[in-house]
Design a protein around this motif. Structure first.
Motif, PDB file in Angstrom:
ATOM      1  N   GLY A  35     -13.197   7.737  -2.758  1.00  0.00           N
ATOM      2  CA  GLY A  35     -13.123   6.402  -3.319  1.00  0.00           C
ATOM      3  C   GLY A  35     -11.956   5.610  -2.779  1.00  0.00           C
ATOM      4  N   VAL A  36     -12.005   4.315  -3.029  1.00  0.00           N
ATOM      5  CA  VAL A  36     -10.918   3.407  -2.675  1.00  0.00           C
ATOM      6  C   VAL A  36     -10.090   3.215  -3.933  1.00  0.00           C
ATOM      7  CG1 VAL A  36     -10.321   1.089  -1.892  1.00  0.00           C
ATOM      8  CG2 VAL A  36     -12.313   2.256  -0.941  1.00  0.00           C
ATOM      9  N   ALA A  37      -8.781   3.428  -3.826  1.00  0.00           N
ATOM     10  CA  ALA A  37      -7.887   3.301  -4.974  1.00  0.00           C
ATOM     11  C   ALA A  37      -6.901   2.169  -4.739  1.00  0.00           C
ATOM     12  CB  ALA A  37      -7.154   4.612  -5.219  1.00  0.00           C
ATOM     13  N   ARG A  38      -6.822   1.270  -5.691  1.00  0.00           N
ATOM     14  CA  ARG A  38      -5.871   0.161  -5.633  1.00  0.00           C
ATOM     15  C   ARG A  38      -4.753   0.354  -6.650  1.00  0.00           C
ATOM     16  NH1 ARG A  38      -8.248  -3.626  -2.436  1.00  0.00           N
ATOM     17  NH2 ARG A  38     -10.485  -3.377  -2.152  1.00  0.00           N
ATOM     18  N   SER A  39      -4.850   1.440  -7.437  1.00  0.00           N
ATOM     19  CA  SER A  39      -3.840   1.737  -8.452  1.00  0.00           C
ATOM     20  C   SER A  39      -3.933   3.213  -8.817  1.00  0.00           C
ATOM     21  CB  SER A  39      -4.085   0.890  -9.702  1.00  0.00           C
ATOM     22  OG  SER A  39      -5.294   1.287 -10.323  1.00  0.00           O
ATOM     23  N   VAL A  40      -2.980   3.676  -9.614  1.00  0.00           N
ATOM     24  CA  VAL A  40      -2.993   5.064 -10.090  1.00  0.00           C
ATOM     25  C   VAL A  40      -4.239   5.308 -10.934  1.00  0.00           C
ATOM     26  CG1 VAL A  40      -1.800   6.730 -11.562  1.00  0.00           C
ATOM     27  CG2 VAL A  40      -0.488   5.316  -9.980  1.00  0.00           C
ATOM     28  N   ASP A  41      -4.601   4.335 -11.773  1.00  0.00           N
ATOM     29  CA  ASP A  41      -5.793   4.489 -12.619  1.00  0.00           C
ATOM     30  C   ASP A  41      -7.061   4.648 -11.790  1.00  0.00           C
ATOM     31  OD1 ASP A  41      -4.266   4.315 -14.937  1.00  0.00           O
ATOM     32  OD2 ASP A  41      -4.545   2.147 -15.122  1.00  0.00           O
ATOM     33  N   ASP A  42      -7.188   3.868 -10.707  1.00  0.00           N
ATOM     34  CA  ASP A  42      -8.349   4.002  -9.816  1.00  0.00           C
ATOM     35  C   ASP A  42      -8.404   5.404  -9.219  1.00  0.00           C
ATOM     36  OD1 ASP A  42      -8.887   1.331 -10.282  1.00  0.00           O
ATOM     37  OD2 ASP A  42      -8.300   0.654  -8.275  1.00  0.00           O
ATOM     38  N   GLU A  89       0.833  -1.205   0.000  1.00  0.00           N
ATOM     39  CA  GLU A  89       0.000   0.000   0.000  1.00  0.00           C
ATOM     40  C   GLU A  89       0.866   1.253   0.000  1.00  0.00           C
ATOM     41  OE1 GLU A  89      -3.012  -0.110   3.045  1.00  0.00           O
ATOM     42  OE2 GLU A  89      -3.867  -1.954   2.231  1.00  0.00           O
ATOM     43  N   HIS A  90       2.008   1.189   0.660  1.00  0.00           N
ATOM     44  CA  HIS A  90       2.898   2.347   0.702  1.00  0.00           C
ATOM     45  C   HIS A  90       3.393   2.709  -0.702  1.00  0.00           C
ATOM     46  CE1 HIS A  90       5.892   5.144   2.175  1.00  0.00           C
ATOM     47  NE2 HIS A  90       6.790   4.523   1.431  1.00  0.00           N
ATOM     48  N   LYS A  91       3.790   1.708  -1.484  1.00  0.00           N
ATOM     49  CA  LYS A  91       4.267   1.970  -2.844  1.00  0.00           C
ATOM     50  C   LYS A  91       3.137   2.499  -3.718  1.00  0.00           C
ATOM     51  CE  LYS A  91       6.739   0.009  -6.771  1.00  0.00           C
ATOM     52  NZ  LYS A  91       6.269   1.094  -7.578  1.00  0.00           N
ATOM     53  N   ILE A  92       1.956   1.912  -3.609  1.00  0.00           N
ATOM     54  CA  ILE A  92       0.801   2.376  -4.380  1.00  0.00           C
ATOM     55  C   ILE A  92       0.499   3.827  -4.021  1.00  0.00           C
ATOM     56  CG2 ILE A  92      -1.678   2.064  -4.775  1.00  0.00           C
ATOM     57  CD1 ILE A  92      -1.180  -0.964  -4.152  1.00  0.00           C
ATOM     58  N   GLN A  93       0.531   4.144  -2.730  1.00  0.00           N
ATOM     59  CA  GLN A  93       0.254   5.506  -2.256  1.00  0.00           C
ATOM     60  C   GLN A  93       1.263   6.498  -2.827  1.00  0.00           C
ATOM     61  OE1 GLN A  93      -0.901   5.960   1.904  1.00  0.00           O
ATOM     62  NE2 GLN A  93       0.634   7.554   2.079  1.00  0.00           N
ATOM     63  N   THR A  94       2.541   6.134  -2.812  1.00  0.00           N
ATOM     64  CA  THR A  94       3.585   7.007  -3.348  1.00  0.00           C
ATOM     65  C   THR A  94       3.392   7.230  -4.845  1.00  0.00           C
ATOM     66  OG1 THR A  94       5.124   6.211  -1.674  1.00  0.00           O
ATOM     67  CG2 THR A  94       6.085   7.284  -3.596  1.00  0.00           C
ATOM     68  N   ASP A  95       3.092   6.160  -5.582  1.00  0.00           N
ATOM     69  CA  ASP A  95       2.859   6.274  -7.020  1.00  0.00           C
ATOM     70  C   ASP A  95       1.661   7.182  -7.318  1.00  0.00           C
ATOM     71  OD1 ASP A  95       4.971   4.534  -7.376  1.00  0.00           O
ATOM     72  OD2 ASP A  95       3.708   2.787  -7.858  1.00  0.00           O
ATOM     73  N   ILE A  96       0.606   7.056  -6.527  1.00  0.00           N
ATOM     74  CA  ILE A  96      -0.586   7.881  -6.719  1.00  0.00           C
ATOM     75  C   ILE A  96      -0.275   9.346  -6.440  1.00  0.00           C
ATOM     76  CG2 ILE A  96      -2.872   8.399  -5.753  1.00  0.00           C
ATOM     77  CD1 ILE A  96      -3.268   5.336  -5.499  1.00  0.00           C
ATOM     78  N   MET A  97       0.451   9.610  -5.360  1.00  0.00           N
ATOM     79  CA  MET A  97       0.790  11.004  -5.032  1.00  0.00           C
ATOM     80  C   MET A  97       1.592  11.646  -6.158  1.00  0.00           C
ATOM     81  SD  MET A  97       1.648  10.913  -0.967  1.00  0.00           S
ATOM     82  CE  MET A  97       1.811  12.670  -0.826  1.00  0.00           C
ATOM     83  N   LEU A  98       2.565  10.922  -6.702  1.00  0.00           N
ATOM     84  CA  LEU A  98       3.376  11.457  -7.797  1.00  0.00           C
ATOM     85  C   LEU A  98       2.533  11.697  -9.048  1.00  0.00           C
ATOM     86  CD1 LEU A  98       6.594   9.285  -7.405  1.00  0.00           C
ATOM     87  CD2 LEU A  98       6.396  11.742  -7.018  1.00  0.00           C
ATOM     88  N   ALA A  99       1.695  10.729  -9.399  1.00  0.00           N
ATOM     89  CA  ALA A  99       0.877  10.856 -10.606  1.00  0.00           C
ATOM     90  C   ALA A  99      -0.113  12.010 -10.493  1.00  0.00           C
ATOM     91  CB  ALA A  99       0.141   9.550 -10.874  1.00  0.00           C
ATOM     92  N   LEU A 100      -0.766  12.145  -9.345  1.00  0.00           N
ATOM     93  CA  LEU A 100      -1.732  13.235  -9.174  1.00  0.00           C
ATOM     94  C   LEU A 100      -1.049  14.593  -9.184  1.00  0.00           C
ATOM     95  CD1 LEU A 100      -4.198  11.781  -6.501  1.00  0.00           C
ATOM     96  CD2 LEU A 100      -4.507  11.936  -8.974  1.00  0.00           C
TER      97      LEU A 100
END
Length: 154
Positions: free
Chosen positions: A139-146, A54-65
């Motif tokens: 929402g619940v996000a499991r990936s950058v796309d979500d 979850e930590h890696k997913i969270q970091t990827d989402i923060m960067l993408a957003l």
């Protein structure tokens, strides 16, 4: 697909590794994996599926957003004890992992980050019910796309 084993892998960025048999031929022998006895075929091909933490997913989402023009904040929930012994209350339990707003219209969003196997805790479900009664994107996000799907809603 039939699961054989689920275990944490030392020194790996992925939190969990699922091992699934594709074809098996041969005798079964027993091995110890992470302290547990596990039956293994002597000759087989394995398909390994990595589930990101979850930590890696969270970091990827923060960067993408951030790259797409959103302001994103990471939130910590619960309590923290300081060196002096004081207890500080952070966000309430169940508060989402990421919050922020769109620059285009100022719309506020909250994202709960989960990996492929993660489930909402009861306090997180309660927060989801509460926040949906307001004009907030949640929402619940499991990936950058979500995550992008949630924050781009109208």
């Amino acid at each position: 697909m039939k699961k054989i084993n689920v275990y944490k892998r030392k020194g790996s960025e992925s939190a969990v590794t699922l091992v699934t048999p594709v074809t098996c031929v041969g005798r079964v022998r027993t091995e110890r994996v992470m302290g547990k006895k596990v039956g293994r075929h002597t000759r087989h091909r394995l398909e390994v599926i990595r589930i990101e933490s979850e930590h890696k997913i969270q970091t990827d989402i923060m960067l993408a957003l951030s790259k797409k023009g959103f302001t994103v904040f990471r939130s910590n929930a619960g309590r923290v004890r300081t060196e002096s012994g004081q207890t500080i209350m952070l966000f309430p339990r169940g508060f989402p992992d990421l919050c922020g707003f769109r620059h285009s219209d100022g719309r506020f969003f909250c994202l709960e980050i989960k990996n492929a196997k993660g489930r909402l805790r009861p306090d997180q479900k309660l927060f989801a019910q509460f926040i949906k009664s307001f004009p907030v994107l949640y929402g619940v996000a499991r990936s950058v796309d979500d995550a992008l799907e949630v924050v781009n809603r109208e």
